[in-house]
Design a protein around this motif. Sequence first.
Motif, short mmCIF file in Angstrom:
data_model
loop_
_atom_site.label_atom_id
_atom_site.label_comp_id
_atom_site.label_asym_id
_atom_site.label_seq_id
_atom_site.Cartn_x
_atom_site.Cartn_y
_atom_site.Cartn_z
N SER A 24 0.84 -1.20 0.00
CA SER A 24 0.00 0.00 0.00
C SER A 24 0.88 1.25 0.00
O SER A 24 2.08 1.18 0.28
N ALA A 25 0.28 2.38 -0.30
CA ALA A 25 1.02 3.65 -0.31
C ALA A 25 1.65 3.94 1.05
O ALA A 25 2.80 4.39 1.14
N GLU A 46 2.52 2.60 -14.06
CA GLU A 46 1.50 2.88 -13.05
C GLU A 46 2.11 2.93 -11.65
O GLU A 46 1.65 3.68 -10.79
N HIS A 47 3.16 2.11 -11.42
CA HIS A 47 3.86 2.18 -10.14
C HIS A 47 4.55 3.53 -10.01
O HIS A 47 4.55 4.14 -8.94
N THR A 49 3.78 6.40 -11.24
CA THR A 49 2.83 7.47 -10.91
C THR A 49 2.49 7.45 -9.42
O THR A 49 2.45 8.50 -8.76
N ARG A 50 2.28 6.25 -8.89
CA ARG A 50 1.94 6.12 -7.47
C ARG A 50 3.12 6.54 -6.59
O ARG A 50 2.95 7.23 -5.59
N GLU A 53 3.79 10.36 -6.16
CA GLU A 53 2.96 11.01 -5.14
C GLU A 53 3.51 10.76 -3.74
O GLU A 53 3.50 11.64 -2.89
#
Length: 520
Positions: A24-25, A46-47, A49-50, A53
Amino acid sequence: DWTLLDFAIWYAGAIMVPIYDTSSAKQIQWILSDSGSVAMISMYTEHDTRVQEIIGELPNVRFNMCLDKGAIAELVEAGKDIPDSEIEKLRQLAKPSDIATLIYTSGSTGKPKGVVLTHSNFVDLSRNSYQALSELLVDASTVLFITLAHVFARFISVLSVHAGVKIGHQPDTNKLTIALGSFKPTFLLAVPRVFEKVYNAAEQKTEGEGKGKIFRAAAEVAIKHSEALETGKIPFGLKLKFKLFDKLVYGKLRALLGGNVKFAVSGSAPLGHRLSHFYRSLGVVILEGYGLTETTAPVTINRPDLYKIGTVGPALPGCGMRIAADGEVETSGINTFREYWKNPEGTAAAFTEDGWFKTGDIGSIDSDGYLSITGRKKEIIITAGGKNIAPAQLEDPVRAHPLVSQIVVVGDRKPFVAALITLDQEMLPTWLKNNGEDESLSVTEARELPKVKEAIQEAVDRANAEVSRAESIRKFVILDHDFTELSGHLTPKLSIKRHVILEDFKDTIEGLYADTKQLN
């Protein structure tokens, strides 16, 4: 690419902190922050981008790269002017006692803890394992499909370099059969669930072809043949049946595994006698082993020459094990981690006064030095009647049924044992079709079918037959969805997070005990 980076980071004198792609983040942020990591390399866009953040709040992370966006080419370009002599100097900086990697535990019992593993943990264990497992490793090859962030996969990578083992990588298990057919490995590494699924898929496929009885007969003969091998005497009639089924059934299953597999290494949960004997008659000896992140993976393993079904084998050279007064397995040796990162209290609590690591597992050592694991110390259920029960002895037999994905036995301080059961969504359509039901039914719909309930009850009855009435599963509920990593109910190695499940399904569990008149 992942393994290439792992070795490149070591070669450059740096330290890898692996992160599971299902984290999880909050977990990623905690690991990056706690470890003091200065760089992040993610696998997919996609990783990336996460991660962008997440690292915005972490000033120590100076750069972030993504493999999908050419991270390796970028690193090669950035280092093109650095002379080989400088890299060689960096490579030689590390001493055996220095940190090789920092691996964070799954956090199934709280915040992830950073396990400090040294270079000598990996190197010494690899050297000793090669001596103990030379028959498995000489002129050998394997396909890695377990997650590479796991300590066992990384240990195998180091061991394979030392032993000269050829490794193929296939992260997509849906393409595993194709990879095995093309790479033709000599040994495999997997958790018991993989071996269960191969068996169940073969059984259901033959059932659909109208040959289910033949497969089940072949399975029984295989098991009896393997059991007879241990006595040293195989009856003539059994030999004939075995030879017949070898052509009709066993040979086809061997071909599915690539045709060359002689051994398989299994860990994380018990395999069970039936599957161990079944695969041995196929010509695939499954060597069960035992270890944790804190032990750089293996402490014990069955070997081609030291092999006992139902155990996780004797200790590897340089690894010690003993059983504490309360039944807990304790270990010490070349593979034992140095400490928990920045956590002296956790480190102190993990070791005995004389320096042995407390594994948290309950087990026993037989007179020949073979270890058997019966369950986790914190997972032992004590019923209201005072009966001590290890959940695994009930869960493993039920999970072997083709319809079952996961099972969690409950009953701590309750009047009887019950269970939460989930259906295997991959196997469900085939099973429904083979049993004359609509294969398009959802899990929610299928769980209400009388045939499904009867099949699960039969699986529960088989497990109950091995224990006393006080230990048996008296009630169960079939859930309308499975436990997954994304739901937070499984660890990356697919072990259940029992305490999380007990909390998330506490209302369902209480419902199992709401009306107990029928059980009195």
